[in-house]
Design a protein around this motif. Structure first.
Motif, PDB file in Angstrom:
ATOM      1  N   MET A   1      -0.041  12.920   5.738  1.00  0.00           N
ATOM      2  CA  MET A   1      -0.658  11.633   5.939  1.00  0.00           C
ATOM      3  C   MET A   1      -0.668  11.328   7.432  1.00  0.00           C
ATOM      4  SD  MET A   1       0.138   8.025   4.055  1.00  0.00           S
ATOM      5  CE  MET A   1      -0.524   8.623   2.521  1.00  0.00           C
ATOM      6  N   PRO A   4      -0.899   5.374  11.574  1.00  0.00           N
ATOM      7  CA  PRO A   4      -1.844   4.275  11.792  1.00  0.00           C
ATOM      8  C   PRO A   4      -2.443   4.352  13.192  1.00  0.00           C
ATOM      9  CG  PRO A   4       0.222   3.460  10.889  1.00  0.00           C
ATOM     10  CD  PRO A   4       0.425   4.908  11.241  1.00  0.00           C
ATOM     11  N   ARG A  17      -7.735   4.676   5.327  1.00  0.00           N
ATOM     12  CA  ARG A  17      -6.941   4.175   4.204  1.00  0.00           C
ATOM     13  C   ARG A  17      -6.264   2.891   4.676  1.00  0.00           C
ATOM     14  NH1 ARG A  17      -5.338   5.997  -0.291  1.00  0.00           N
ATOM     15  NH2 ARG A  17      -5.794   8.160   0.222  1.00  0.00           N
ATOM     16  N   ASP A  18      -6.455   1.823   3.911  1.00  0.00           N
ATOM     17  CA  ASP A  18      -5.761   0.564   4.139  1.00  0.00           C
ATOM     18  C   ASP A  18      -4.422   0.692   3.435  1.00  0.00           C
ATOM     19  OD1 ASP A  18      -4.769  -2.021   4.118  1.00  0.00           O
ATOM     20  OD2 ASP A  18      -6.614  -2.951   3.386  1.00  0.00           O
ATOM     21  N   THR A  19      -3.360   0.900   4.204  1.00  0.00           N
ATOM     22  CA  THR A  19      -2.056   1.154   3.605  1.00  0.00           C
ATOM     23  C   THR A  19      -1.467  -0.086   2.948  1.00  0.00           C
ATOM     24  OG1 THR A  19      -0.912   0.753   5.702  1.00  0.00           O
ATOM     25  CG2 THR A  19      -1.553   3.034   5.207  1.00  0.00           C
ATOM     26  N   ARG A  21      -3.109  -2.183   1.076  1.00  0.00           N
ATOM     27  CA  ARG A  21      -3.713  -2.319  -0.258  1.00  0.00           C
ATOM     28  C   ARG A  21      -3.834  -0.982  -0.981  1.00  0.00           C
ATOM     29  NH1 ARG A  21      -6.069  -5.958   3.035  1.00  0.00           N
ATOM     30  NH2 ARG A  21      -6.229  -8.088   2.298  1.00  0.00           N
ATOM     31  N   ASP A  22      -3.487   0.104  -0.297  1.00  0.00           N
ATOM     32  CA  ASP A  22      -3.644   1.459  -0.825  1.00  0.00           C
ATOM     33  C   ASP A  22      -5.072   1.673  -1.325  1.00  0.00           C
ATOM     34  OD1 ASP A  22      -2.816   4.043  -1.293  1.00  0.00           O
ATOM     35  OD2 ASP A  22      -2.245   3.629  -3.359  1.00  0.00           O
ATOM     36  N   GLN A  52      -2.569  -1.351  10.023  1.00  0.00           N
ATOM     37  CA  GLN A  52      -2.254  -0.907   8.674  1.00  0.00           C
ATOM     38  C   GLN A  52      -3.336   0.005   8.097  1.00  0.00           C
ATOM     39  OE1 GLN A  52      -1.471  -4.667   6.683  1.00  0.00           O
ATOM     40  NE2 GLN A  52       0.698  -4.399   7.071  1.00  0.00           N
ATOM     41  N   VAL A  53      -4.144   0.606   8.974  1.00  0.00           N
ATOM     42  CA  VAL A  53      -5.126   1.583   8.505  1.00  0.00           C
ATOM     43  C   VAL A  53      -4.832   2.934   9.143  1.00  0.00           C
ATOM     44  CG1 VAL A  53      -6.936  -0.111   8.068  1.00  0.00           C
ATOM     45  CG2 VAL A  53      -6.853   1.033  10.273  1.00  0.00           C
ATOM     46  N   GLN A  54      -5.093   3.967   8.383  1.00  0.00           N
ATOM     47  CA  GLN A  54      -4.884   5.333   8.843  1.00  0.00           C
ATOM     48  C   GLN A  54      -6.186   6.095   8.689  1.00  0.00           C
ATOM     49  OE1 GLN A  54      -1.897   6.554   6.049  1.00  0.00           O
ATOM     50  NE2 GLN A  54      -0.220   5.962   7.394  1.00  0.00           N
ATOM     51  N   GLU A  60      -8.714  14.525   2.689  1.00  0.00           N
ATOM     52  CA  GLU A  60      -8.431  13.236   2.037  1.00  0.00           C
ATOM     53  C   GLU A  60      -9.732  12.505   1.700  1.00  0.00           C
ATOM     54  OE1 GLU A  60      -4.159  11.924   3.944  1.00  0.00           O
ATOM     55  OE2 GLU A  60      -5.955  11.726   5.180  1.00  0.00           O
TER      56      GLU A  60
END
Length: 78
Positions: A1, A4, A17-19, A21-22, A52-54, A60
């Motif tokens: 993974m 951020p 990916r918004d971690t 909100r998954d 909070q985004v990756q 993926e």
């Protein structure tokens, strides 16, 4: 993974990916301190904190797109 984003937020069109909100989405733009993300297959945008985004790796992103296709195929009327 992946880690951020640090520093500049990801540009529009980036899959992330918004971690918090998954959820996986595409960056549509920036509004104040927030990013606007939209689901890969379209739909309603939501706000996310840049910290909070990756970024998604190509693998993926492929996995997320296949999951959406599989989900849609399960609920096909017929």
């Amino acid at each position: 993974m992946n880690a951020p984003y640090a520093g500049a937020p990801p540009p529009p069109g980036t899959a992330v990916r918004d971690t918090a909100r998954d959820r996986v989405g595409i960056v549509m733009g920036h509004e104040g301190p927030h990013l606007q993300l939209r689901p890969l297959s379209g739909g309603r945008e939501w706000d996310a904190e840049p910290g909070q985004v990756q970024p998604l790796t190509p693998a993926e992103l492929l996995h997320a797109r296949l999951a959406e296709v599989n989900e849609r195929s399960r609920f096909r009327p017929g």
